[in-house]
Design a protein around this motif. Sequence first.
Motif, PDB file in Angstrom:
ATOM      1  N   GLU A  22       0.768  -0.568  -0.058  1.00  0.00           N
ATOM      2  CA  GLU A  22       0.093  -0.592  -0.064  1.00  0.00           C
ATOM      3  C   GLU A  22       0.682   1.198   0.075  1.00  0.00           C
ATOM      4  OE1 GLU A  22      -0.420  -1.187   4.215  1.00  0.00           O
ATOM      5  OE2 GLU A  22       0.218  -2.479   2.546  1.00  0.00           O
ATOM      6  N   ALA A  23       2.440   1.026   0.696  1.00  0.00           N
ATOM      7  CA  ALA A  23       2.805   2.370  -0.142  1.00  0.00           C
ATOM      8  C   ALA A  23       3.098   3.089  -0.818  1.00  0.00           C
ATOM      9  CB  ALA A  23       4.711   1.823   0.857  1.00  0.00           C
ATOM     10  N   SER A  24       3.114   4.463  -1.578  1.00  0.00           N
ATOM     11  CA  SER A  24       3.453   5.125  -2.165  1.00  0.00           C
ATOM     12  C   SER A  24       5.001   5.554  -1.288  1.00  0.00           C
ATOM     13  CB  SER A  24       2.488   6.353  -2.237  1.00  0.00           C
ATOM     14  OG  SER A  24       1.264   6.059  -2.613  1.00  0.00           O
ATOM     15  N   ILE A  25       5.500   6.190  -3.058  1.00  0.00           N
ATOM     16  CA  ILE A  25       6.863   6.460  -2.674  1.00  0.00           C
ATOM     17  C   ILE A  25       7.189   7.674  -3.573  1.00  0.00           C
ATOM     18  CG2 ILE A  25       8.933   5.674  -3.505  1.00  0.00           C
ATOM     19  CD1 ILE A  25       8.791   3.215  -3.199  1.00  0.00           C
ATOM     20  N   ALA A  26       7.938   8.069  -3.058  1.00  0.00           N
ATOM     21  CA  ALA A  26       8.138   9.773  -4.185  1.00  0.00           C
ATOM     22  C   ALA A  26       9.352  10.130  -4.038  1.00  0.00           C
ATOM     23  CB  ALA A  26       7.262  10.947  -3.249  1.00  0.00           C
ATOM     24  N   ILE A  27      10.414  11.249  -4.949  1.00  0.00           N
ATOM     25  CA  ILE A  27      11.923  11.311  -4.667  1.00  0.00           C
ATOM     26  C   ILE A  27      11.987  12.826  -5.405  1.00  0.00           C
ATOM     27  CG2 ILE A  27      14.087  11.386  -6.217  1.00  0.00           C
ATOM     28  CD1 ILE A  27      12.930   7.843  -6.075  1.00  0.00           C
ATOM     29  N   ALA A  28      11.916  13.902  -4.373  1.00  0.00           N
ATOM     30  CA  ALA A  28      12.373  14.777  -4.838  1.00  0.00           C
ATOM     31  C   ALA A  28      13.991  15.378  -5.358  1.00  0.00           C
ATOM     32  CB  ALA A  28      11.429  16.172  -3.428  1.00  0.00           C
ATOM     33  N   VAL A  29      13.976  16.290  -5.459  1.00  0.00           N
ATOM     34  CA  VAL A  29      15.459  17.063  -5.581  1.00  0.00           C
ATOM     35  C   VAL A  29      15.145  18.506  -5.515  1.00  0.00           C
ATOM     36  CG1 VAL A  29      17.365  17.340  -7.401  1.00  0.00           C
ATOM     37  CG2 VAL A  29      16.397  15.034  -7.253  1.00  0.00           C
ATOM     38  N   LYS A  30      15.999  18.943  -5.028  1.00  0.00           N
ATOM     39  CA  LYS A  30      15.898  20.575  -4.749  1.00  0.00           C
ATOM     40  C   LYS A  30      14.886  20.728  -4.395  1.00  0.00           C
ATOM     41  CE  LYS A  30      19.328  22.300  -7.881  1.00  0.00           C
ATOM     42  NZ  LYS A  30      19.592  22.629  -9.027  1.00  0.00           N
ATOM     43  N   ASP A  31      13.655  21.207  -4.821  1.00  0.00           N
ATOM     44  CA  ASP A  31      12.432  21.660  -4.082  1.00  0.00           C
ATOM     45  C   ASP A  31      11.048  21.271  -4.742  1.00  0.00           C
ATOM     46  OD1 ASP A  31      12.543  23.435  -6.736  1.00  0.00           O
ATOM     47  OD2 ASP A  31      12.034  25.333  -5.799  1.00  0.00           O
ATOM     48  N   GLN A  32      11.199  20.206  -6.202  1.00  0.00           N
ATOM     49  CA  GLN A  32      10.032  19.467  -6.627  1.00  0.00           C
ATOM     50  C   GLN A  32      10.534  18.178  -6.082  1.00  0.00           C
ATOM     51  OE1 GLN A  32      10.768  21.505 -10.472  1.00  0.00           O
ATOM     52  NE2 GLN A  32      12.122  19.586 -11.339  1.00  0.00           N
ATOM     53  N   TYR A  33       9.347  17.211  -7.264  1.00  0.00           N
ATOM     54  CA  TYR A  33       9.195  16.008  -7.138  1.00  0.00           C
ATOM     55  C   TYR A  33       9.761  15.489  -8.453  1.00  0.00           C
ATOM     56  CZ  TYR A  33       7.263  15.771  -2.211  1.00  0.00           C
ATOM     57  OH  TYR A  33       6.320  16.661  -1.040  1.00  0.00           O
ATOM     58  N   ILE A  34      10.184  14.575  -8.490  1.00  0.00           N
ATOM     59  CA  ILE A  34      10.153  14.272  -9.826  1.00  0.00           C
ATOM     60  C   ILE A  34      10.346  13.201 -10.046  1.00  0.00           C
ATOM     61  CG2 ILE A  34      13.049  15.444  -9.720  1.00  0.00           C
ATOM     62  CD1 ILE A  34      14.454  13.203  -9.363  1.00  0.00           C
ATOM     63  N   TYR A  36       7.164  10.029  -8.606  1.00  0.00           N
ATOM     64  CA  TYR A  36       6.003   9.476  -7.607  1.00  0.00           C
ATOM     65  C   TYR A  36       5.324   7.907  -8.074  1.00  0.00           C
ATOM     66  CZ  TYR A  36       2.182   9.452  -4.604  1.00  0.00           C
ATOM     67  OH  TYR A  36       1.212   9.372  -3.878  1.00  0.00           O
ATOM     68  N   TYR A  37       5.111   6.976  -7.264  1.00  0.00           N
ATOM     69  CA  TYR A  37       4.666   5.608  -7.180  1.00  0.00           C
ATOM     70  C   TYR A  37       3.327   5.482  -6.155  1.00  0.00           C
ATOM     71  CZ  TYR A  37       3.459   1.502  -7.284  1.00  0.00           C
ATOM     72  OH  TYR A  37       2.798  -0.350  -6.881  1.00  0.00           O
ATOM     73  N   ALA A  38       2.584   5.657  -6.768  1.00  0.00           N
ATOM     74  CA  ALA A  38       1.144   5.915  -6.163  1.00  0.00           C
ATOM     75  C   ALA A  38       0.251   4.037  -5.863  1.00  0.00           C
ATOM     76  CB  ALA A  38      -0.484   6.041  -7.100  1.00  0.00           C
ATOM     77  N   GLY A  39       0.708   4.272  -4.470  1.00  0.00           N
ATOM     78  CA  GLY A  39       0.144   2.761  -3.855  1.00  0.00           C
ATOM     79  C   GLY A  39      -1.030   3.179  -3.431  1.00  0.00           C
ATOM     80  N   GLU A  40      -1.203   2.346  -2.874  1.00  0.00           N
ATOM     81  CA  GLU A  40      -3.040   2.044  -2.471  1.00  0.00           C
ATOM     82  C   GLU A  40      -3.281   3.677  -1.771  1.00  0.00           C
ATOM     83  OE1 GLU A  40      -4.097  -0.841  -0.338  1.00  0.00           O
ATOM     84  OE2 GLU A  40      -3.658  -2.268  -1.995  1.00  0.00           O
ATOM     85  N   HIS A  41      -2.777   3.921  -0.561  1.00  0.00           N
ATOM     86  CA  HIS A  41      -2.377   5.371   0.463  1.00  0.00           C
ATOM     87  C   HIS A  41      -2.038   6.344  -0.616  1.00  0.00           C
ATOM     88  CE1 HIS A  41      -3.276   7.309   4.229  1.00  0.00           C
ATOM     89  NE2 HIS A  41      -2.424   7.967   4.339  1.00  0.00           N
ATOM     90  N   ASP A  42      -2.338   6.441  -1.455  1.00  0.00           N
ATOM     91  CA  ASP A  42      -1.487   7.979  -2.473  1.00  0.00           C
ATOM     92  C   ASP A  42      -2.388   8.794  -1.835  1.00  0.00           C
ATOM     93  OD1 ASP A  42      -1.393   8.854  -5.031  1.00  0.00           O
ATOM     94  OD2 ASP A  42      -3.089   8.314  -5.716  1.00  0.00           O
ATOM     95  N   LEU A  43      -0.963   9.960  -1.937  1.00  0.00           N
ATOM     96  CA  LEU A  43      -1.167  12.102  -2.191  1.00  0.00           C
ATOM     97  C   LEU A  43      -1.770  12.128  -2.944  1.00  0.00           C
ATOM     98  CD1 LEU A  43       1.450  12.327   1.164  1.00  0.00           C
ATOM     99  CD2 LEU A  43      -0.636  11.392   1.170  1.00  0.00           C
ATOM    100  N   GLN A  44      -1.845  11.896  -4.549  1.00  0.00           N
ATOM    101  CA  GLN A  44      -1.314  12.507  -5.430  1.00  0.00           C
ATOM    102  C   GLN A  44      -0.723  13.595  -6.084  1.00  0.00           C
ATOM    103  OE1 GLN A  44      -6.437  13.719  -5.605  1.00  0.00           O
ATOM    104  NE2 GLN A  44      -6.812  11.316  -5.273  1.00  0.00           N
TER     105      GLN A  44
END
Length: 218
Positions: A22-34, A36-44
């Motif tokens: 159910e995990a989502s995964i986000a990766i950000a560099v500097k000040d923005q997300y580059i 995003y993988y949406a799992g069941e718990h999705d922050l969109q």
Amino acid sequence: MEITKNQLKRYSSLLEEWIPKEASIAIAVKDQYIYYYAGEHDLQLKEGQKVQPGSIADVVLKSGCRAEAVLDDKLFHIPYYGVGYPIEINGEDAVLVVILPPQHSVKKFQPFRFLTGKKEDEWKPVPIEKIEYMESLQKKTWFYADGETYKTTIPLKDLQKRLPDNFIRIHRSYIVNISFIDRIIRDFSSNLLVVLTNGTELPVSQSYMAEVRNVLGF
């Protein structure tokens, strides 16, 4: 900046150790997300979206250190438990954030066995299993047991971290003991209401709807 599957492989051993489906995964560099993988718990989140001040990604990028926390619904309109890891991508400081439902938070303390509540000029320790629900009202925290109302100095967000698994957050203002739920109904607007065994009706907010359905299995 683009990120490829090959670049993600360097983190795969870390991720595979403990991340549930159910995990989502986000990766950000500097000040923005580059990424995003949406799992069941999705922050969109969206690629190219700015990193919000106060988020897990923001804390890690500023400190350069691992960080974890349970955050409420103020940033993304859904509460979440996040763990952020400082990483490096193409020579730049970055962060990898694992996003999970709030109940996945690692409890660092033993659950409460009782709460001491104040009623008028007296204090009474109340066994945790007797508490029907807890409420945040007018910047104060109250809990209810055996028809009595008690006040505590512990905020709901701190109580949540040390409650047994039979307690569930249904709203920013309410935590309920599942043992005292009689039924779940819909109101005239088709919103969910939790009805307790004493007849008390409490609303389920949209922010906690998915968590409530997941925990209660409906």
